[in-house]
Motif scaffolding. Structure first.
Motif, mmCIF file in Angstrom:
data_model
loop_
_atom_site.group_PDB
_atom_site.id
_atom_site.type_symbol
_atom_site.label_atom_id
_atom_site.label_comp_id
_atom_site.label_asym_id
_atom_site.label_seq_id
_atom_site.Cartn_x
_atom_site.Cartn_y
_atom_site.Cartn_z
ATOM 1 N N GLY A 19 0.842 -1.185 0.000
ATOM 2 C CA GLY A 19 0.000 0.000 0.000
ATOM 3 C C GLY A 19 0.875 1.231 0.000
ATOM 4 O O GLY A 19 1.925 1.253 0.659
ATOM 5 N N ALA A 198 -4.652 -2.710 3.678
ATOM 6 C CA ALA A 198 -5.708 -1.755 3.326
ATOM 7 C C ALA A 198 -6.170 -0.997 4.566
ATOM 8 O O ALA A 198 -6.386 0.219 4.532
ATOM 9 N N THR A 201 -3.391 1.459 5.603
ATOM 10 C CA THR A 201 -3.338 2.588 4.678
ATOM 11 C C THR A 201 -4.469 3.569 4.939
ATOM 12 O O THR A 201 -4.264 4.787 4.968
ATOM 13 N N ALA A 220 -3.328 0.670 -3.758
ATOM 14 C CA ALA A 220 -2.866 -0.687 -3.468
ATOM 15 C C ALA A 220 -2.164 -1.195 -4.714
ATOM 16 O O ALA A 220 -2.735 -1.150 -5.814
#
Length: 237
Positions: A19, A198, A201, A220
């Motif tokens: 990420g 995810a 991030t 990503a």
């Protein structure tokens, strides 16, 4: 200007999940302390059942280091080193508001996070295998040359911005008081890395956006979409 992992890295480490974030307008006078505590509490809770070596995120990076020919207990990924210090000392030293925030998030997710000052990066940046000709600067300013075949972050001018992949960052692009534009990279190797990277991030982007009142671009990266274009208002590199 862009960031990517080489085709060879994706081929050799298909489990990689990456990420990336880019933020501008970073300053050294921001107050982040209240935002660190929830991340620190999450890390502390995870460590009550054992040490950082028991966490799946760290175990996956240890396997990766072993595959690179490195002794995992001698060379640790950045998140393991942070967790180890946090477990022993109960806190991490304050360095810079952005670094402190990135370190806290790295602790909470047990995933290495690299924050690079884009003013110190020349051209595009790629994670790949070193030729041995690249130059790396330690945090104290001492020059080194990565070994041929070592995984590094290298820019177009042959500057290495990280050694042994997620082990050690360079002083050339370290975040400091003059930093304004940053690239942040988080990389996971464990089974739930797609979900966890995810989440990391998103959490980091939200915190940066709120603290510095600046838009944060995220992405990503995958083997089929490995490239992140870096667009800055002020330019860098």
């Amino acid at each position: 200007m862009h960031f990517q992992h080489s085709d060879e890295i994706w081929s050799d480490f298909p489990e990689l999940v990456a990420g990336v974030l880019v933020a501008t307008g970073i300053t050294a006078d921001a107050a982040v302390e209240p935002r660190l505590e929830p991340f620190n509490e999450r890390a502390a809770a995870r460590l009550t059942a054992g040490t950082e070596a028991d966490l799946p995120e760290i175990q996956a990076w240890r396997r990766t280091f072993a595959r690179m020919g490195l002794k995992p207990t001698r060379y640790r990924c950045a998140s393991e080193s942070l967790l180890r210090r946090f477990r022993k000392e109960g806190a991490l030293p304050s360095i810079h508001p952005l670094v402190d925030l990135c370190n806290a998030v790295s602790l909470a997710f047990a995933i290495p996070v690299a924050a690079l000052d884009l003013a110190g990066v020349s051209g595009s940046l790629q994670v790949g295998y070193a030729t041995g000709d690249e130059t790396y600067l330690t945090l104290s300013g001492e020059p080194e040359h990565p070994e041929a075949g070592e995984v590094i972050f290298a820019d177009a001018a042959g500057h290495a911005h990280a050694r042994r992949w997620s082990n050690r960052q360079s002083g050339r692009s370290a975040v400091r008081e003059t930093t304004r534009d940053v690239l942040i990279v988080a990389e996971g190797m464990h089974a739930s890395a797609a979900e966890d990277v995810a989440g990391l991030t998103a959490a980091l982007a939200a915190a940066i956006g709120e603290v510095w009142a600046t838009p944060v671009r995220t992405a990503a990266l995958t083997r089929t979409e490995p490239r992140f274009e870096i667009a800055l208002r002020t330019g860098a590199g």
